[in-house]
Design an enzyme around this catalytic site. Structure first.
Site, mmCIF file in Angstrom:
data_model
loop_
_atom_site.group_PDB
_atom_site.id
_atom_site.type_symbol
_atom_site.label_atom_id
_atom_site.label_comp_id
_atom_site.label_asym_id
_atom_site.label_seq_id
_atom_site.Cartn_x
_atom_site.Cartn_y
_atom_site.Cartn_z
ATOM 1 C CD GLU A 285 41.862 -6.723 -24.949
ATOM 2 O OE1 GLU A 285 40.973 -6.589 -24.081
ATOM 3 O OE2 GLU A 285 41.776 -6.195 -26.082
ATOM 4 C CG HIS A 288 39.798 -3.687 -21.123
ATOM 5 N ND1 HIS A 288 38.971 -2.605 -20.958
ATOM 6 C CD2 HIS A 288 40.147 -3.685 -22.442
ATOM 7 C CE1 HIS A 288 38.825 -1.982 -22.127
ATOM 8 N NE2 HIS A 288 39.529 -2.613 -23.040
#
Ligand code: ZN
Length: 553
Positions: A285, A288
């Site tokens: 994550e 991202h």
């Protein structure tokens, strides 16, 4: 994969020609839509992380209303005229890359919006919210029957969406295109058959070698609060800016942006028994989030904020998670954080041993915990299933059986329960077409990582010294700052100097795991690179008014 001197000058920082009335008119409308979409994302973030159980249906109504309002903004007649006038101007005189990107994105999003009636847009939001609630209960109790009516409804609705959007090849193409502009099932078939061959060949070689990697170092009893703290430390060291973000827990890890680099949040899900699950999710994550936080402030509150496509996005999560986050050198530089978080478990352990454990190859049931060799087989299974759901006639009740059969065929294992099988992922609560972008992301990631290595021949030494800022800076400069200014293929050329080439992945995977398992080098099959999709030009990107901006793990 022959790299000629790839010294293309990187384009300038993206900038809109705000002095042009036509640009400023389109920007003003876009900002209004972006703000409403950000509130929608906030409601979806809350739904995933904090919403009381009793409010699930209510939230569905709220999301539907907001989607309807955003939809009206897109289809507005005057906005259409403003876009047309900008298109006319851009065809005649010189504008910046960001201006042209803006025109491209608003054109494609408006085109999508005008093809769906408002009622359908609202119904999609309502069904997604209810489906999410049903999925949570179904997964917790391993009861597919709780989820299946909602899945059936989603299939019907997504088919209608695809038919309204239109497609040249198969109905599923229209949905793929929402996540990766221009991607088609026939292109995916070509790419995936090579990936499947590479992965299965590697798996067979590892299994035939009889050697195993001891992964017991990842097991133990790890307090969730300390795992969350550790995730914070690692994210911070990667360059994630907590002044522009935050971390929470959710049933399935994801990243949400709110239309700007100023607020990009991540979630993880700690598992008390296995420490790698939250760490790798944080790094995934984090990849991202760095992409989103690195997007130029000039693009904030416009359709160009954030990543070029889901494939481009997954390339960053997977590059950080796997190429960097599972490397010995990375852990040599970061292992003090493990020792500080869990001294009783890691004071006497060695980073190399820990990294080795992170690279154990073994067919397992859960995709997000899979090693790099088997990971893409999990994706191929989902791809085949959703393609069949959208294109063909599959009886809903037979889906768990088909899932289990595919796991047997591809990985040689069978889920004992549907929670460990068809119910493990959140994605089918919202639609189809996302899964293939993970493998596409892996292909892009290998190519980008090779370019990063060329730029930094001392990459390993830098990582081992605890430095990750060089990689973050390079990626931000070459890729992140542009947001969605360029389409994915053009962006890959800017970053790597070459068009997308899947051969990098075969090379990366084969060499890496020959190393981990001490296998002799074998030639990597260099099948001719499939041509880029020909019909790409007219195919558009995600209709932002349909999906909250969540990048899922
Ligand atoms: Zn992801």
């Amino acid at each position: 994969m022959n790299v000629k001197a790839s010294k293309l000058a990187a384009p300038k920082a993206p900038q809109f020609t705000a002095s042009d009335d036509r640009i400023s008119a389109v920007l003003a409308r876009s900002r209004e839509i972006s703000d409403l979409s950000a509130v929608l994302s906030l409601a979806a973030w809350d739904q995933n992380t904090a919403l009381p159980e009793g409010a699930g249906e209510l939230r569905g109504e709220q999301l539907a209303t907001l989607q309807g309002v955003i939809h009206e903004k897109w289809v507005d007649q005057r906005f259409g005229e403003q876009i047309a006038s900008l298109a006319d101007a851009v065809s005649k005189s010189s504008f910046t890359d960001a201006d042209r990107g803006l025109l491209r994105e608003v054109t494609r999003e408006r085109e999508h919006a005008t093809k769906l009636p408002r009622g359908l847009v609202e119904e999609l939001a309502r069904v997604e919210a209810s489906s999410f609630e049903a999925w949570k209960k179904a997964r917790a109790t391993s009861d597919f029957a709780l989820f299946s009516p909602w899945l059936a409804r989603t299939i019907t609705l997504q088919r209608e969406v695809a038919d309204r959007y239109g497609y040249k090849g198969t109905r599923y193409d229209a949905l793929l295109d929402l996540y990766e502009p221009g991607l088609t099932a026939s292109r995916v078939d070509t790419l995936f058959s090579a990936v499947r061959e590479t992965s299965q060949r590697m798996l067979r070689r590892i299994q035939a070698s009889g050697s195993d990697v001891d992964a017991s170092l990842l097991e133990g009893s790890f307090a969730p609060e300390r795992q969350m703290e550790l995730a914070r430390v690692i994210l911070k060291r990667m360059g994630y800016d907590f002044a522009r973000g935050g971390i929470a827990q959710s049933p399935h890890p994801f990243t949400t942006d709110f239309g700007s680099p100023y607020d990009v949040r991540v979630t993880v899900r700690p598992d008390e028994r296995f420490v790698d699950s939250s760490i790798l999710a944080a790094i995934h994550e984090g990849g991202h989030a760095l992409y989103e936080q690195g997007s130029s402030p000039a693009l904030a509150r416009t359709p160009l904020a954030g990543g070029a496509s889901m494939g481009a996005h997954e390339s960053q999560s997977r590059l950080w998670e796997n190429a960097i986050g599972r490397s010995v050198e990375f852990w040599q530089g970061q292992f003090d954080a493990m020792r500080a978080a869990f001294p009783e478990r890691y004071t006497d352990a060695q980073p190399a041993e820990f990294a080795r454990a992170l690279n154990r190859v073994q067919p397992t049931l859960i995709r997000i915990e899979a090693d790099e060799v088997t990971y893409n087989l999990h994706i191929i299974i989902r791809y085949e299933m959703e393609k069949a759901m959208v294109n063909g006639e599959v009886a809903i009740e037979s889906l768990p059986r088909i899932w289990n059969q595919k796991y047997k065929d591809y990985l040689g294992i069978e889920p004992p329960t549907d929670s460990d099988g068809i119910l493990q992922d959140i994605h089918w609560t919202g639609g189809f077409g996302y899964f293939p972008t993970y493998t596409l992301g892996n292909l892009y990631a290998a190519q980008i990582y090779a370019a990063l290595r060329r730029a930094y021949p001392d990459l390993d030494a830098r990582l081992a010294s605890g430095d990750t800022a060089f990689a973050h800076d390079w990626l931000r400069e070459r890729m992140y700052q542009y947001g969605k200014t360029y389409e994915p293929e053009a962006l890959i050329r800017i970053v790597t100097g070459e068009r997308p080439d899947p051969a990098y992945f075969a090379e990366y995977l084969t060499r890496k795991f020959e190393g981990v398992y001490g296998l002799p080098e074998e030639p990597v099959s260099t099948a001719p690179t499939p041509e880029a999709p020909g019909e790409k030009a007219a195919r558009p990107a995600p209709a932002r008014d349909e999906k909250p901006r969540a990048k899922k793990r």
